[in-house]
Write a protein that holds these residues in place. Structure first.
Motif, PDB file in Angstrom:
ATOM      1  N   LEU A  21       0.811  -1.216   0.000  1.00 20.83           N
ATOM      2  CA  LEU A  21       0.000   0.000   0.000  1.00 20.83           C
ATOM      3  C   LEU A  21       0.847   1.270   0.000  1.00 20.83           C
ATOM      4  O   LEU A  21       0.416   2.293  -0.519  1.00 20.83           O
ATOM      5  CB  LEU A  21      -0.962  -0.009   1.185  1.00 20.83           C
ATOM      6  N   THR A  22       2.053   1.220   0.551  1.00 21.01           N
ATOM      7  CA  THR A  22       2.920   2.403   0.495  1.00 21.01           C
ATOM      8  C   THR A  22       3.638   2.515  -0.844  1.00 21.01           C
ATOM      9  O   THR A  22       3.998   3.605  -1.267  1.00 21.01           O
ATOM     10  CB  THR A  22       3.957   2.400   1.634  1.00 21.01           C
ATOM     11  N   THR A  23       3.856   1.391  -1.526  1.00 19.12           N
ATOM     12  CA  THR A  23       4.525   1.413  -2.826  1.00 19.12           C
ATOM     13  C   THR A  23       3.628   2.012  -3.899  1.00 19.12           C
ATOM     14  O   THR A  23       4.075   2.812  -4.718  1.00 19.12           O
ATOM     15  CB  THR A  23       4.953  -0.010  -3.245  1.00 19.12           C
ATOM     16  N   PHE A  24       2.358   1.643  -3.902  1.00 19.02           N
ATOM     17  CA  PHE A  24       1.417   2.153  -4.894  1.00 19.02           C
ATOM     18  C   PHE A  24       0.641   3.319  -4.299  1.00 19.02           C
ATOM     19  O   PHE A  24      -0.065   3.171  -3.314  1.00 19.02           O
ATOM     20  CB  PHE A  24       0.447   1.053  -5.345  1.00 19.02           C
ATOM     21  N   ALA A  25       0.760   4.467  -4.927  1.00 18.10           N
ATOM     22  CA  ALA A  25       0.121   5.685  -4.423  1.00 18.10           C
ATOM     23  C   ALA A  25      -1.266   5.865  -5.030  1.00 18.10           C
ATOM     24  O   ALA A  25      -1.677   5.143  -5.936  1.00 18.10           O
ATOM     25  CB  ALA A  25       0.992   6.889  -4.757  1.00 18.10           C
ATOM     26  N   ASN A  26      -1.986   6.854  -4.548  1.00 14.58           N
ATOM     27  CA  ASN A  26      -3.293   7.268  -5.070  1.00 14.58           C
ATOM     28  C   ASN A  26      -4.339   6.155  -5.061  1.00 14.58           C
ATOM     29  O   ASN A  26      -5.159   6.040  -5.957  1.00 14.58           O
ATOM     30  CB  ASN A  26      -3.168   7.818  -6.494  1.00 14.58           C
ATOM     31  N   SER A  27      -4.302   5.329  -4.062  1.00 17.10           N
ATOM     32  CA  SER A  27      -5.279   4.243  -3.908  1.00 17.10           C
ATOM     33  C   SER A  27      -5.344   3.358  -5.150  1.00 17.10           C
ATOM     34  O   SER A  27      -6.412   2.932  -5.564  1.00 17.10           O
ATOM     35  CB  SER A  27      -6.660   4.800  -3.586  1.00 17.10           C
ATOM     36  N   GLU A  28      -4.212   3.098  -5.761  1.00 14.09           N
ATOM     37  CA  GLU A  28      -4.164   2.274  -6.962  1.00 14.09           C
ATOM     38  C   GLU A  28      -4.517   0.818  -6.652  1.00 14.09           C
ATOM     39  O   GLU A  28      -5.121   0.133  -7.459  1.00 14.09           O
ATOM     40  CB  GLU A  28      -2.768   2.347  -7.570  1.00 14.09           C
ATOM     41  N   VAL A  29      -4.149   0.347  -5.463  1.00 10.51           N
ATOM     42  CA  VAL A  29      -4.493  -1.010  -5.033  1.00 10.51           C
ATOM     43  C   VAL A  29      -5.781  -0.939  -4.230  1.00 10.51           C
ATOM     44  O   VAL A  29      -5.866  -0.234  -3.239  1.00 10.51           O
ATOM     45  CB  VAL A  29      -3.348  -1.628  -4.205  1.00 10.51           C
TER      46      VAL A  29
END
Length: 184
Positions: A162-170
């Motif tokens: 969740l920290t690697t992918f920004a903007n709620s991508e996951v």
């Protein structure tokens, strides 16, 4: 007062969907086959892990499979930054151990960068539903040491993801627990 009759109204709508489903199933023999229309699946990548629930020696390892695109997304960036989970690409000096009906722990996540949903209609029931454009990925993981806990490792990977992918991508992250079956 209106809530009391909502199931009756919903029942009439679902009755039509049930009728449509029965008609779809009855016409199964007349529909052309879709086998071979999408092409062959890509080959899975073999990876090696240490199980959480079954004790193995330090010089032993268990084999698992993963799709290459899922491994590319999650392994270097996410699993490399965790301290409680591990996955290896090579067997190394360790010996391979097999268990009957073994399924490795897996992290499963849905990635939807565009956040687009379209209204689609089911070909079986003719009911409308929301169809999200995105991809689901699944990657096995194992313990780093014998004392690692499966849930702690999952939460560590989830936080890194969740920290690697920004903007709620996951959008969704879930755990598929490890399973070791009984021999036949």
């Amino acid at each position: 007062m209106a809530r009391r009759y909502s199931d009756i109204k919903r029942g009439a709508k679902l009755q039509q969907a049930f009728t449509n489903l029965q008609a779809y199933e009855a016409a199964a023999a007349t529909r052309p086959s879709k086998i071979g229309t999408r092409g062959a699946r890509g080959l899975n990548k073999t990876v090696y892990i240490a199980p959480f629930t079954t004790h193995i020696d330090a010089d032993e390892i268990v084999q698992a499979r993963v799709k290459p695109e899922a491994f590319t997304i999650i392994s270097p960036a996410i699993l490399g930054g965790t301290t409680k989970a591990d996955i290896a690409e090579t067997l190394g000096a360790k010996s391979l151990v097999t268990f009957p009906s073994f399924r490795a722990s897996r992290i499963v996540f849905f990635q939807n960068a565009s956040r687009i949903a379209t209204v689609a209609r089911s070909e079986r029931t003719n009911m409308e539903y929301l169809k999200y454009t995105g991809n689901t990925y699944s990657c096995p993981f194992g313990a780093t040491v014998d004392a690692d806990d499966e849930m702690e490792a999952f939460l560590d990977i989830k936080a890194a993801l969740l920290t690697t992918f920004a903007n709620s991508e996951v959008k969704r992250v879930s755990l598929s627990r490890e399973f070791v079956g009984v021999g036949r």
